[in-house]
Design an enzyme around this catalytic site. Structure first.
Site, PDB file in Angstrom:
ATOM      1  N   SER A 231       0.823  -1.200   0.000  1.00 17.67           N
ATOM      2  CA  SER A 231       0.000   0.000   0.000  1.00 17.67           C
ATOM      3  C   SER A 231       0.863   1.258   0.000  1.00 17.67           C
ATOM      4  CB  SER A 231      -0.969  -0.052   1.181  1.00 17.67           C
ATOM      5  OG  SER A 231      -1.977   0.916   1.065  1.00 17.67           O
TER       6      SER A 231
ATOM      7  N   HIS B 146      -8.012  -5.233  -0.270  1.00 15.54           N
ATOM      8  CA  HIS B 146      -6.811  -4.534   0.153  1.00 15.54           C
ATOM      9  C   HIS B 146      -6.389  -5.031   1.543  1.00 15.54           C
ATOM     10  CE1 HIS B 146      -4.135  -1.004  -0.160  1.00 15.54           C
ATOM     11  NE2 HIS B 146      -4.205  -0.987   1.166  1.00 15.54           N
TER      12      HIS B 146
ATOM     13  N   ASP C 238     -10.439  -3.639  -4.537  1.00 12.23           N
ATOM     14  CA  ASP C 238      -9.566  -2.665  -3.879  1.00 12.23           C
ATOM     15  C   ASP C 238      -9.640  -1.332  -4.613  1.00 12.23           C
ATOM     16  OD1 ASP C 238      -7.513  -1.203  -2.700  1.00 12.23           O
ATOM     17  OD2 ASP C 238      -5.947  -2.664  -3.124  1.00 12.23           O
TER      18      ASP C 238
END
Length: 347
Positions: free
Chosen positions: A193, A314, A284
């Site tokens: 991320s 995610h 996501d």
């Protein structure tokens, strides 16, 4: 459940959670509800079950005070901790002025490959402890030492403080690989991320380029909203509102969000990027920008393996302790890391 769960030790709640995931599939389906389909994809039962249970907490990743969000993430990750069959030794390292933690699996020979890892959390939350389980898994199953980097967080330290720390820690690792017990010719960079964002920036900016990149659902472009931000705006763990909150804390000057150090997808030249395994999650908000970055790399002639785990959400790397699809996905990534650094040593 929110108030109750906070009074129960994380180990107990985590045990109950793993017990639910061990139930027969028909029972889990009853708990999770009818299958979820979107954009031609079907959400994995494991992911749907976790989302159903998480809704009882009525808590988002972002929003409110950063200190509260940090505590919530720390607690949530404690619920997912699971031991590995192989012990991992850790020690604190000062990577220049940046705190870091070195992970060394038992029995790993001196001169192993090294992964420099940057944790996720929207540049605002997350730390060495929230991603301890991920680093242990990658160390054991990737057959590498892992140096996890504790870069400064926003809003106390806004962009580009995290980038500066990421580059400093990388430079330290490259210069001191042998002291860390690693092979100086087999150093990978990775992150999830926001950490994937920092890993990508390091791979573009560092004087000594990484030999391999492992990117989990990276944030690569803060300047625009792509289709997946709308398709999966809410209800799938990371929300669009979370991303707005993270971005506003990290880089409040919108004009700077198009800088390559904030949005590596917009870098003028990516031709020198290392061979890469980039994995996205189908459900996501960041899916499309991660895949756009993989295409940009491929178009520039960079060897890149793009893998969409189309039935996952995610953050799945942090969820491997629940087993099932989460563990399958991180196992594939660990295998890609092991292969990628092995190939680097043959060059």
């Amino acid at each position: 459940m929110s108030a109750l769960s906070e009074r129960v030790p994380p180990a107990v709640v985590g045990g109950v959670l793993r017990g639910v995931f061990a139930l027969p599939e028909p029972v889990k389906r009853v708990i999770a509800g009818a299958p979820v389909h979107r954009d031609g994809q079907r959400l994995a039962l494991d992911a749907q079950l976790l989302l159903s249970l998480s809704r009882l907490e009525q808590r988002n990743l972002g929003g409110g005070r950063p200190a509260d969000a940090r505590r919530a993430m720390e607690r949530s990750n404690k619920l997912l901790v699971r031991s590995l069959p192989r012990p991992v030794k850790t020690r604190d390292v000062a990577a220049g002025d940046v705190p870091a933690r070195l992970y060394t699996p038992a029995g790993l020979a001196e001169g192993s490959p090294l992964l420099v890892f940057y944790h996720g959390g929207g540049w605002v939350i997350g730390d060495l402890d929230t991603h301890d389980s991920v680093c242990r898994y990658l160390a054991v199953n990737g057959e590498v030492r892992v140096l996890s980097v504790g870069y400064r967080l926003a809003p106390e330290h806004r962009y580009p403080a995290a980038v500066d720390d990421a580059l400093e820690a990388w430079a330290y690792a490259a210069a001191h690989a042998r002291e860390l017990g690693a092979d100086p010719d087999a150093i990978a960079v990775g992150g999830d991320s926001a950490g994937g964002n920092l890993a990508a920036v390091v791979a573009l900016r560092a004087e000594r380029r990484p030999d391999f990149a492992l990117l989990f659902y990276p944030a690569t472009d803060m300047s625009v909203r792509r289709r997946s931000r709308e398709l999966f705006a809410e209800g799938f763990f990371l929300t669009d509102a979370d991303m707005v909150w993270f971005s506003d804390h990290y880089c409040p000057e919108e004009a700077r969000r198009a800088e390559p150090d904030a949005s590596p997808l917009l870098a003028a030249d990516v031709a020198g990027f290392p061979p890469t395994y980039l994995v996205t999650a189908g459900f996501d908000p960041l899916r499309d920008e991660g895949e756009a970055f993989a295409k940009r790399l491929a178009d520039a002639g960079v060897p890149v393996a793009l893998r969409r785990q189309e039935d996952l959400i995610h953050g799945f790397a942090n969820m491997w302790g629940l087993g099932g699809r989460f563990r399958e996905a991180i196992a594939e990534a660990a295998g890609a890391l092991r292969t990628g650094v092995a190939r680097a040593r043959l060059r």
